[in-house]
Motif scaffolding. Structure first.
Motif, PDB file in Angstrom:
ATOM      1  N   GLU A  71     -25.337  19.560  18.668  1.00  0.00           N
ATOM      2  CA  GLU A  71     -25.470  20.159  17.349  1.00  0.00           C
ATOM      3  C   GLU A  71     -26.900  20.651  17.217  1.00  0.00           C
ATOM      4  O   GLU A  71     -27.839  19.978  17.621  1.00  0.00           O
ATOM      5  CB  GLU A  71     -25.176  19.131  16.257  1.00  0.00           C
ATOM      6  CG  GLU A  71     -25.350  19.682  14.861  1.00  0.00           C
ATOM      7  CD  GLU A  71     -25.116  18.658  13.768  1.00  0.00           C
ATOM      8  OE1 GLU A  71     -24.949  19.093  12.620  1.00  0.00           O
ATOM      9  OE2 GLU A  71     -25.115  17.456  14.035  1.00  0.00           O
ATOM     10  N   TYR A 122     -34.380  15.130  17.737  1.00  0.00           N
ATOM     11  CA  TYR A 122     -33.502  13.979  17.978  1.00  0.00           C
ATOM     12  C   TYR A 122     -32.778  14.178  19.313  1.00  0.00           C
ATOM     13  O   TYR A 122     -32.763  13.300  20.166  1.00  0.00           O
ATOM     14  CB  TYR A 122     -32.492  13.828  16.829  1.00  0.00           C
ATOM     15  CG  TYR A 122     -31.536  12.684  17.032  1.00  0.00           C
ATOM     16  CD1 TYR A 122     -31.892  11.394  16.656  1.00  0.00           C
ATOM     17  CD2 TYR A 122     -30.284  12.882  17.611  1.00  0.00           C
ATOM     18  CE1 TYR A 122     -31.019  10.337  16.849  1.00  0.00           C
ATOM     19  CE2 TYR A 122     -29.413  11.832  17.810  1.00  0.00           C
ATOM     20  CZ  TYR A 122     -29.784  10.553  17.420  1.00  0.00           C
ATOM     21  OH  TYR A 122     -28.924   9.501  17.631  1.00  0.00           O
ATOM     22  N   THR A 123     -32.224  15.366  19.485  1.00  0.00           N
ATOM     23  CA  THR A 123     -31.518  15.705  20.719  1.00  0.00           C
ATOM     24  C   THR A 123     -32.450  15.613  21.923  1.00  0.00           C
ATOM     25  O   THR A 123     -32.057  15.118  22.976  1.00  0.00           O
ATOM     26  CB  THR A 123     -30.918  17.123  20.618  1.00  0.00           C
ATOM     27  OG1 THR A 123     -30.064  17.174  19.472  1.00  0.00           O
ATOM     28  CG2 THR A 123     -30.136  17.492  21.852  1.00  0.00           C
ATOM     29  N   LEU A 165     -24.975  14.643  17.887  1.00  0.00           N
ATOM     30  CA  LEU A 165     -25.108  15.165  16.532  1.00  0.00           C
ATOM     31  C   LEU A 165     -26.520  14.896  16.039  1.00  0.00           C
ATOM     32  O   LEU A 165     -27.192  13.989  16.529  1.00  0.00           O
ATOM     33  CB  LEU A 165     -24.093  14.497  15.599  1.00  0.00           C
ATOM     34  CG  LEU A 165     -22.628  14.686  15.984  1.00  0.00           C
ATOM     35  CD1 LEU A 165     -21.719  13.925  15.022  1.00  0.00           C
ATOM     36  CD2 LEU A 165     -22.251  16.156  16.016  1.00  0.00           C
ATOM     37  N   THR A 166     -26.969  15.662  15.064  1.00  0.00           N
ATOM     38  CA  THR A 166     -28.320  15.485  14.543  1.00  0.00           C
ATOM     39  C   THR A 166     -28.329  15.002  13.096  1.00  0.00           C
ATOM     40  O   THR A 166     -29.375  14.987  12.455  1.00  0.00           O
ATOM     41  CB  THR A 166     -29.126  16.795  14.654  1.00  0.00           C
ATOM     42  OG1 THR A 166     -28.453  17.825  13.923  1.00  0.00           O
ATOM     43  CG2 THR A 166     -29.290  17.211  16.108  1.00  0.00           C
ATOM     44  N   ARG A 167     -27.160  14.612  12.617  1.00  0.00           N
ATOM     45  CA  ARG A 167     -27.057  14.085  11.259  1.00  0.00           C
ATOM     46  C   ARG A 167     -26.214  12.808  11.294  1.00  0.00           C
ATOM     47  O   ARG A 167     -25.308  12.690  12.113  1.00  0.00           O
ATOM     48  CB  ARG A 167     -26.404  15.099  10.336  1.00  0.00           C
ATOM     49  CG  ARG A 167     -27.179  16.408  10.256  1.00  0.00           C
ATOM     50  CD  ARG A 167     -26.894  17.058   8.945  1.00  0.00           C
ATOM     51  NE  ARG A 167     -27.416  18.407   8.873  1.00  0.00           N
ATOM     52  CZ  ARG A 167     -28.412  18.749   8.059  1.00  0.00           C
ATOM     53  NH1 ARG A 167     -29.002  17.869   7.322  1.00  0.00           N
ATOM     54  NH2 ARG A 167     -28.808  20.009   8.015  1.00  0.00           N
ATOM     55  N   ILE A 226     -23.413   9.861  10.256  1.00  0.00           N
ATOM     56  CA  ILE A 226     -21.959   9.980  10.153  1.00  0.00           C
ATOM     57  C   ILE A 226     -21.481  10.404   8.763  1.00  0.00           C
ATOM     58  O   ILE A 226     -20.454  11.065   8.634  1.00  0.00           O
ATOM     59  CB  ILE A 226     -21.266   8.672  10.592  1.00  0.00           C
ATOM     60  CG1 ILE A 226     -19.777   8.893  10.810  1.00  0.00           C
ATOM     61  CG2 ILE A 226     -21.570   7.537   9.620  1.00  0.00           C
ATOM     62  CD1 ILE A 226     -19.075   7.763  11.537  1.00  0.00           C
ATOM     63  N   VAL A 256     -16.621  17.924  11.753  1.00  0.00           N
ATOM     64  CA  VAL A 256     -17.125  16.542  11.721  1.00  0.00           C
ATOM     65  C   VAL A 256     -15.960  15.562  11.604  1.00  0.00           C
ATOM     66  O   VAL A 256     -15.928  14.536  12.304  1.00  0.00           O
ATOM     67  CB  VAL A 256     -18.142  16.347  10.574  1.00  0.00           C
ATOM     68  CG1 VAL A 256     -18.452  14.863  10.360  1.00  0.00           C
ATOM     69  CG2 VAL A 256     -19.429  17.113  10.874  1.00  0.00           C
ATOM     70  N   VAL A 300     -19.822   9.994  21.158  1.00  0.00           N
ATOM     71  CA  VAL A 300     -20.705  10.613  20.170  1.00  0.00           C
ATOM     72  C   VAL A 300     -21.991   9.796  20.016  1.00  0.00           C
ATOM     73  O   VAL A 300     -21.951   8.576  19.890  1.00  0.00           O
ATOM     74  CB  VAL A 300     -20.011  10.739  18.795  1.00  0.00           C
ATOM     75  CG1 VAL A 300     -20.921  11.401  17.782  1.00  0.00           C
ATOM     76  CG2 VAL A 300     -18.705  11.521  18.929  1.00  0.00           C
ATOM     77  N   ARG A 347     -25.251   9.839  17.474  1.00  0.00           N
ATOM     78  CA  ARG A 347     -25.709  10.417  16.204  1.00  0.00           C
ATOM     79  C   ARG A 347     -26.826   9.550  15.642  1.00  0.00           C
ATOM     80  O   ARG A 347     -26.940   8.390  15.990  1.00  0.00           O
ATOM     81  CB  ARG A 347     -24.570  10.534  15.209  1.00  0.00           C
ATOM     82  CG  ARG A 347     -24.000   9.207  14.785  1.00  0.00           C
ATOM     83  CD  ARG A 347     -22.961   9.307  13.684  1.00  0.00           C
ATOM     84  NE  ARG A 347     -21.795  10.076  13.951  1.00  0.00           N
ATOM     85  CZ  ARG A 347     -20.720   9.635  14.604  1.00  0.00           C
ATOM     86  NH1 ARG A 347     -20.688   8.430  15.098  1.00  0.00           N
ATOM     87  NH2 ARG A 347     -19.681  10.414  14.761  1.00  0.00           N
TER      88      ARG A 347
END
Length: 186
Positions: A8, A16-17, A87-89, A91, A128, A142, A144
């Motif tokens: 993402e 974050y990634t 993911l960068t946000r 849940i 999502v 996943v 996150r």
């Protein structure tokens, strides 16, 4: 085994990634075809309203996240057997409908693009939900953020940027045993 990676975007949340991917590198987690075509990657990360459209051949491109923020279905279509989604946000994050006036003005000659941007929030939220469902069925793995860090799209505070990167490292290290199990790595 063919391992696909779905990342993402999110401007500065991409740190974050970066933290997650650094843990992958340190632990020999291999993913197929990463960074194959840099110009295509540049085209898919051109932020709307901020970046110029990137021209490849006779076509113009903006951020691929406009039409498919988390391209899980594309990854499946490409035939990857195991899929890691970063993911960068957190849940519980869902997008809200945004004001579309500026988009309509700037991209008035691209009505399909305008329509896609206007509906982006709904497509993102549906994706999502699909990812949560696929994760429960163990079809995908996943990673996150475990907590919310307030970060601007174009953040300049080095401490916040570092926090985002460090969170990616910490979260990935915590889930590394489960990731290796998912990938059948000892």
């Amino acid at each position: 085994m063919s391992v696909g990676l779905v990342l993402e975007g999110g401007a500065m949340r991409g740190l974050y990634t970066s933290g997650v991917l650094d843990v992958f590198l340190d632990n020999d987690i291999k993913v197929e075809d990463v960074f194959k075509q840099m110009e295509v990657l540049r085209a898919t990360s051109a932020m709307p309203l901020v970046s110029k459209m990137v021209e490849l051949g006779d076509k113009k491109y903006l951020d691929g996240g406009i039409s498919d923020s988390i391209p899980i279905e594309k990854c499946k279509q490409l035939g990857y057997y195991k899929i890691i989604v970063v993911l960068t946000r957190p849940i519980d994050y869902r997008k809200n409908k945004s004001n579309s006036l500026l988009v309509k003005l700037k991209y008035k000659n691209y009505p399909n693009l305008v329509n896609t941007i206007i509906n982006r929030y709904d497509n993102y939220n549906k994706t999502v939900e699909k990812i949560i469902d696929m994760e429960k069925r163990k079809e995908i793995f996943v990673i996150r953020p475990s907590k919310r860090i307030k970060i601007k799209r174009i953040e300049k505070n080095i401490n916040i940027l570092q926090q985002m990167y460090d969170l990616g490292i910490d979260d990935c290290k915590k889930c590394l045993p489960d990731l290796k199990k998912y990938l059948n790595i000892k």
